[in-house]
Scaffold this motif. Structure first.
Motif, PDB file in Angstrom:
ATOM      1  N   PHE A 295      -6.263  12.582   5.721  1.00  0.00           N
ATOM      2  CA  PHE A 295      -5.309  11.983   4.792  1.00  0.00           C
ATOM      3  C   PHE A 295      -4.613  10.754   5.376  1.00  0.00           C
ATOM      4  N   SER A 296      -5.229  10.156   6.379  1.00  0.00           N
ATOM      5  CA  SER A 296      -4.680   8.949   6.980  1.00  0.00           C
ATOM      6  C   SER A 296      -4.688   7.798   5.976  1.00  0.00           C
ATOM      7  N   VAL A 297      -3.660   6.950   6.038  1.00  0.00           N
ATOM      8  CA  VAL A 297      -3.631   5.774   5.164  1.00  0.00           C
ATOM      9  C   VAL A 297      -4.793   4.833   5.466  1.00  0.00           C
ATOM     10  N   TRP A 298      -5.377   4.954   6.653  1.00  0.00           N
ATOM     11  CA  TRP A 298      -6.507   4.091   6.999  1.00  0.00           C
ATOM     12  C   TRP A 298      -7.768   4.476   6.248  1.00  0.00           C
ATOM     13  N   ASN A 299      -7.765   5.628   5.610  1.00  0.00           N
ATOM     14  CA  ASN A 299      -8.899   6.021   4.775  1.00  0.00           C
ATOM     15  C   ASN A 299      -8.713   5.589   3.319  1.00  0.00           C
ATOM     16  N   MET A 300      -7.584   4.958   3.018  1.00  0.00           N
ATOM     17  CA  MET A 300      -7.326   4.436   1.679  1.00  0.00           C
ATOM     18  C   MET A 300      -7.745   2.972   1.605  1.00  0.00           C
ATOM     19  N   SER A 301      -7.835   2.467   0.399  1.00  0.00           N
ATOM     20  CA  SER A 301      -8.141   1.054   0.195  1.00  0.00           C
ATOM     21  C   SER A 301      -6.960   0.184   0.627  1.00  0.00           C
ATOM     22  N   TYR A 302      -7.225  -1.100   0.755  1.00  0.00           N
ATOM     23  CA  TYR A 302      -6.148  -2.023   1.134  1.00  0.00           C
ATOM     24  C   TYR A 302      -4.999  -1.981   0.150  1.00  0.00           C
ATOM     25  N   TRP A 303      -5.327  -1.991  -1.158  1.00  0.00           N
ATOM     26  CA  TRP A 303      -4.225  -2.022  -2.133  1.00  0.00           C
ATOM     27  C   TRP A 303      -3.424  -0.724  -2.090  1.00  0.00           C
ATOM     28  N   SER A 304      -4.087   0.396  -1.855  1.00  0.00           N
ATOM     29  CA  SER A 304      -3.372   1.666  -1.760  1.00  0.00           C
ATOM     30  C   SER A 304      -2.483   1.692  -0.525  1.00  0.00           C
ATOM     31  N   ARG A 305      -3.008   1.219   0.579  1.00  0.00           N
ATOM     32  CA  ARG A 305      -2.258   1.198   1.839  1.00  0.00           C
ATOM     33  C   ARG A 305      -0.950   0.417   1.699  1.00  0.00           C
ATOM     34  N   THR A 306      -1.060  -0.781   1.092  1.00  0.00           N
ATOM     35  CA  THR A 306       0.124  -1.636   1.011  1.00  0.00           C
ATOM     36  C   THR A 306       1.124  -1.134  -0.028  1.00  0.00           C
ATOM     37  N   VAL A 307       0.641  -0.507  -1.082  1.00  0.00           N
ATOM     38  CA  VAL A 307       1.545   0.057  -2.085  1.00  0.00           C
ATOM     39  C   VAL A 307       2.210   1.325  -1.556  1.00  0.00           C
ATOM     40  N   VAL A 308       1.428   2.155  -0.870  1.00  0.00           N
ATOM     41  CA  VAL A 308       1.904   3.459  -0.421  1.00  0.00           C
ATOM     42  C   VAL A 308       2.942   3.347   0.694  1.00  0.00           C
TER      43      VAL A 308
ATOM     44  N   ILE B 268       0.212  -8.475  -3.756  1.00  0.00           N
ATOM     45  CA  ILE B 268       0.094  -7.807  -5.052  1.00  0.00           C
ATOM     46  C   ILE B 268       1.462  -7.251  -5.446  1.00  0.00           C
ATOM     47  N   TYR B 269       1.773  -7.328  -6.743  1.00  0.00           N
ATOM     48  CA  TYR B 269       3.121  -7.001  -7.204  1.00  0.00           C
ATOM     49  C   TYR B 269       3.613  -5.618  -6.782  1.00  0.00           C
ATOM     50  N   PRO B 270       2.873  -4.530  -6.994  1.00  0.00           N
ATOM     51  CA  PRO B 270       3.460  -3.220  -6.672  1.00  0.00           C
ATOM     52  C   PRO B 270       3.893  -3.096  -5.214  1.00  0.00           C
ATOM     53  N   ALA B 271       3.088  -3.590  -4.302  1.00  0.00           N
ATOM     54  CA  ALA B 271       3.454  -3.526  -2.881  1.00  0.00           C
ATOM     55  C   ALA B 271       4.673  -4.395  -2.602  1.00  0.00           C
ATOM     56  N   MET B 272       4.712  -5.565  -3.227  1.00  0.00           N
ATOM     57  CA  MET B 272       5.820  -6.492  -3.005  1.00  0.00           C
ATOM     58  C   MET B 272       7.129  -5.931  -3.563  1.00  0.00           C
ATOM     59  N   ALA B 273       7.086  -5.387  -4.772  1.00  0.00           N
ATOM     60  CA  ALA B 273       8.289  -4.817  -5.383  1.00  0.00           C
ATOM     61  C   ALA B 273       8.770  -3.597  -4.608  1.00  0.00           C
ATOM     62  N   ASN B 274       7.833  -2.754  -4.179  1.00  0.00           N
ATOM     63  CA  ASN B 274       8.221  -1.585  -3.383  1.00  0.00           C
ATOM     64  C   ASN B 274       8.890  -1.997  -2.079  1.00  0.00           C
ATOM     65  N   THR B 275       8.440  -3.103  -1.510  1.00  0.00           N
ATOM     66  CA  THR B 275       9.042  -3.593  -0.268  1.00  0.00           C
ATOM     67  C   THR B 275      10.477  -4.047  -0.506  1.00  0.00           C
ATOM     68  N   VAL B 276      10.695  -4.747  -1.612  1.00  0.00           N
ATOM     69  CA  VAL B 276      12.056  -5.180  -1.953  1.00  0.00           C
ATOM     70  C   VAL B 276      12.976  -3.965  -2.075  1.00  0.00           C
ATOM     71  N   MET B 277      12.529  -2.945  -2.801  1.00  0.00           N
ATOM     72  CA  MET B 277      13.352  -1.745  -2.975  1.00  0.00           C
ATOM     73  C   MET B 277      13.524  -0.991  -1.665  1.00  0.00           C
ATOM     74  N   MET B 278      12.494  -0.993  -0.841  1.00  0.00           N
ATOM     75  CA  MET B 278      12.583  -0.308   0.449  1.00  0.00           C
ATOM     76  C   MET B 278      13.669  -0.921   1.319  1.00  0.00           C
ATOM     77  N   TYR B 279      13.701  -2.246   1.399  1.00  0.00           N
ATOM     78  CA  TYR B 279      14.729  -2.889   2.222  1.00  0.00           C
ATOM     79  C   TYR B 279      16.124  -2.556   1.712  1.00  0.00           C
ATOM     80  N   ARG B 280      16.285  -2.545   0.387  1.00  0.00           N
ATOM     81  CA  ARG B 280      17.599  -2.182  -0.155  1.00  0.00           C
ATOM     82  C   ARG B 280      17.946  -0.741   0.243  1.00  0.00           C
ATOM     83  N   ALA B 281      16.967   0.174   0.150  1.00  0.00           N
ATOM     84  CA  ALA B 281      17.216   1.579   0.497  1.00  0.00           C
ATOM     85  C   ALA B 281      17.534   1.753   1.980  1.00  0.00           C
ATOM     86  N   LEU B 282      16.969   0.897   2.815  1.00  0.00           N
ATOM     87  CA  LEU B 282      17.226   0.970   4.251  1.00  0.00           C
ATOM     88  C   LEU B 282      18.539   0.305   4.642  1.00  0.00           C
TER      89      LEU B 282
END
Length: 641
Positions: free
Chosen positions: A154-167, A258-272
């Motif tokens: 279940f490593s993130v390295w077994n996911m696709s690039y888009w999944s890795r960056t979104v997840v 890609i938007y989902p990864a970028m938006a999640n990053t914005v929210m992550m920084y706010r949460a941190l």
């Protein structure tokens, strides 16, 4: 041929006028209601609301609402529960009265389809961030996944690039469970058939296999176990996620671009607790804002941008139009293409060993991304298309770039002979059955269309030592042909796109026109031609509808079909002549074509795309090739694309 000549000249001029001063092309890339709706909600999550912009997005969302009351995933598509929930929520946040006719129709449609509780995983994450559903409405995805080694199942390295960056940033959000600022206090309890607090089972399928039911029980076991993870381990896992993200922030192009990864990053920084003024958070927000498109009183948010892809495709069309005895303004086009080639060479990724290198560390970099910059994630398809263009354009300055691209493409071939879009051997299919992966696209396995492009590139270069690589690719394509004779199009709609791609590869690789595989493909293309001479295919073909069928013909798909037939040596076939007549008849006086239906796919059944440039690139390429082959004694297409 006079009509063809006029059409080519007009289309060449129209496309040339759209080139940017620095040599590149970029067209809009439109998805469905979900991305602009998510952007609206992101502003409310952050309390960074731009009322004028939101009003324009509201105009866009209301315009694309379907006759069924909800929102589809593509032009003319059926109701989609997740897109509809997000669009309704966004419009309510913008300020639409829930008793307005369009809102009442949307709400009734959502409730008739089971309510917001039946929306997909990503929608439920969005709802959890606003407190509309409890966090246990989302699948268990502990941030400790970031600590797993590459060889773990279940490593993130077994996911696709888009999944890795979104997840990665999403796992941090799931661990911290922040709440949106939501300054206007907008909530949507009216969208639930059952109040969320009374729902006990949020993971109810549909399951794609018995594995789905197995993983549902794994999810049940994992939830209480997650509460037992030591706080120290959790902090280390969050740090690991941030350590993964920050080297890949990618400046104003954003994480993964890609938007989902970028938006999640914005929210992550706010949460941190990272201030909005911090350069990391500020640049992440700027990257999201860079995806906005505004037209008068409308606006929407793109899922990403496609300048490398657009420039490669436009270049192929322009060079074809300028070729042959009747070539359109060859000297001017040569300068145009030289500027495009120089712009592309500057964007080849040579100094970053991206995530792709995890599984092939000895392969030197040499690819191109899809977006302006996405150095950790070069795109195999883009690299092949750009490599073919640079080779055909012929500037000696491109020789090293082509050589590097060739080595990278060869190194990215998967063990089954095919090529994926971003990774090698990214095919652990069981991952697509975990509850989180209800979109069914957690992976990036080899596909016919990308494989075909790589074969075309290598065959066009003509290195004898590459023949074993090409033969393995051809074997993959033969094994992947559908019973009807067509090929599935993973990244373009759909079987027409896949079949065109493979026939081009077969031609470039020297597969006989009498080969049974070619004959079956040709027969299928002829069979799905429409009465008006064109071709069209519904995005519903990804959902079980008949391959190659639609209610209307489309310029891009007509061009793909005739390009495929010409690659099979059928330039003089009546079907091709009828396709050319359709293209010349539907061209507008300004040299362009109209095309509202969507023509590509992100995730089949979940996320579709409309490339605004396809209606220009491909008809021009097809018309120009038809004209050029008229003066060829062999009727043989000389290039891989």
């Amino acid at each position: 041929m006079a009509a063809i000549d006029r059409a080519v000249e007009a289309a060449h001029g129209a496309l040339g006028r759209r080139q940017n001063a620095d040599g590149h092309w970029v067209f809009e890339l439109e998805a469905d209601a979900t991305i602009p709706a998510e952007y609206v909600l992101l502003e409310h999550y952050l309390d960074r609301i731009d009322p004028a912009l939101q009003a324009r997005i509201g105009v866009y969302l209301r315009r694309i609402q379907g006759a069924h009351g909800g929102w589809p995933l593509y032009h003319g598509g059926r109701f989609d529960i997740s897109a509809s929930v997000k669009a309704y929520f966004a419009l309510k946040a913008i300020g639409d009265d829930i008793d307005a006719p369009h809102m009442a129709r949307a709400r009734a449609a959502i409730l008739d389809h089971g309510g917001a509780e039946r929306s997909n995983v990503f929608t439920r994450f969005q709802l959890a961030l606003f407190g509309e559903v409890p966090w246990h409405a989302t699948p268990a995805m502990p941030v400790e996944l970031m600590l797993l080694p590459r060889k773990a199942l279940f490593s993130v390295w077994n996911m696709s690039y888009w999944s890795r960056t979104v997840v990665a940033p999403l796992l941090v959000l799931a661990a911290l469970r922040p709440r949106a600022v939501n300054p206007r206090g907008v909530h949507v309890p009216e969208l639930f058939v059952t109040p969320p607090e009374r729902i006990r089972d949020w993971i109810r399928g549909p399951y794609r296999s018995p594995l789905g039911r197995v993983f549902k029980y794994v999810d049940k076991v994992l939830r209480p176990a997650e509460r037992m993870i030591p706080e120290k381990t959790r902090r280390r896992a969050i740090a690991a996620a941030v350590d993964f993200i920050e080297p890949r922030l990618n400046g104003v192009d954003g994480l993964g671009a890609i938007y989902p990864a970028m938006a999640n990053t914005v929210m992550m920084y706010r949460a941190l607790g990272v201030p909005d003024s911090d350069p990391r958070a500020a640049t992440a927000w700027e990257s999201v804002r860079g995806l906005l498109v505004e037209h008068g009183d409308e606006a929407y948010c793109q899922p990403c941008v496609s300048p490398i892809w657009d420039t490669g495709l436009a270049g192929h069309a322009m060079i074809e139009a300028a070729s042959g005895p009747q070539g359109v303004r060859p000297a001017e086009t040569k300068r145009t293409l030289a500027a495009a080639a120089a712009w592309l060479r500057d964007r080849q990724i040579l100094d970053v060993k991206g995530d792709w290198a995890i599984n092939c560390p000895d392969v030197p970099p040499g690819g191109w991304a899809f977006q302006y910059r996405n150095d950790h994630y070069p795109d195999v398809d883009d690299t092949a298309v750009v490599g073919m263009l640079l080779h055909r354009e012929g500037d000696p300055a491109s020789e090293e770039a082509i050589a590097r691209a060739r080595l990278w493409i060869i190194g990215m071939q998967s063990s089954n002979g095919g090529w994926g879009a971003f990774d090698i051997d990214n095919n652990m299919d069981f991952l697509n059955h975990i509850p989180f992966a209800d979109h069914g696209a957690l992976l990036d396995p080899p596909t016919a269309d990308v494989t075909a492009r790589c074969i075309s590139f290598l065959a066009q270069l003509g290195h004898a030592e590459d023949r074993p690589v090409i033969e393995r690719g051809l074997a993959f394509l033969r094994s992947d042909q559908e019973p009807e004779g067509c090929w599935f199009g993973r990244w373009g709609t759909n079987y027409i796109y896949g079949t065109w791609s493979v026939l081009c590869a077969y031609n470039a690789a020297g597969v006989s026109r009498d080969d049974p595989s070619v004959r079956r493909a040709v027969d299928w293309l002829r069979a799905v031609q429409r009465e008006d001479g064109g071709w069209g295919e519904d995005c519903a073909s990804y959902e079980g509808a008949a391959p190659g069928r639609y209610t209307e013909s489309l310029p891009s798909q007509t061009a793909w079909a005739v390009l495929g037939l010409m690659a099979a040596g059928l330039r003089d076939d009546p079907a091709v002549a009828r396709g050319m007549a359709y293209l010349t008849r539907t061209q507008k006086p300004d040299g362009e074509w109209d095309e509202d239906p969507y023509n590509a796919v992100g995730f089949p059944k979940v996320f579709y795309l409309r490339y605004h440039g396809y209606r220009q690139f491909f008809p021009l390429l097809a018309l120009a090739r038809y004209r050029n082959l008229a003066s060829s004694n062999t009727r043989q297409v000389a290039y891989g694309f």
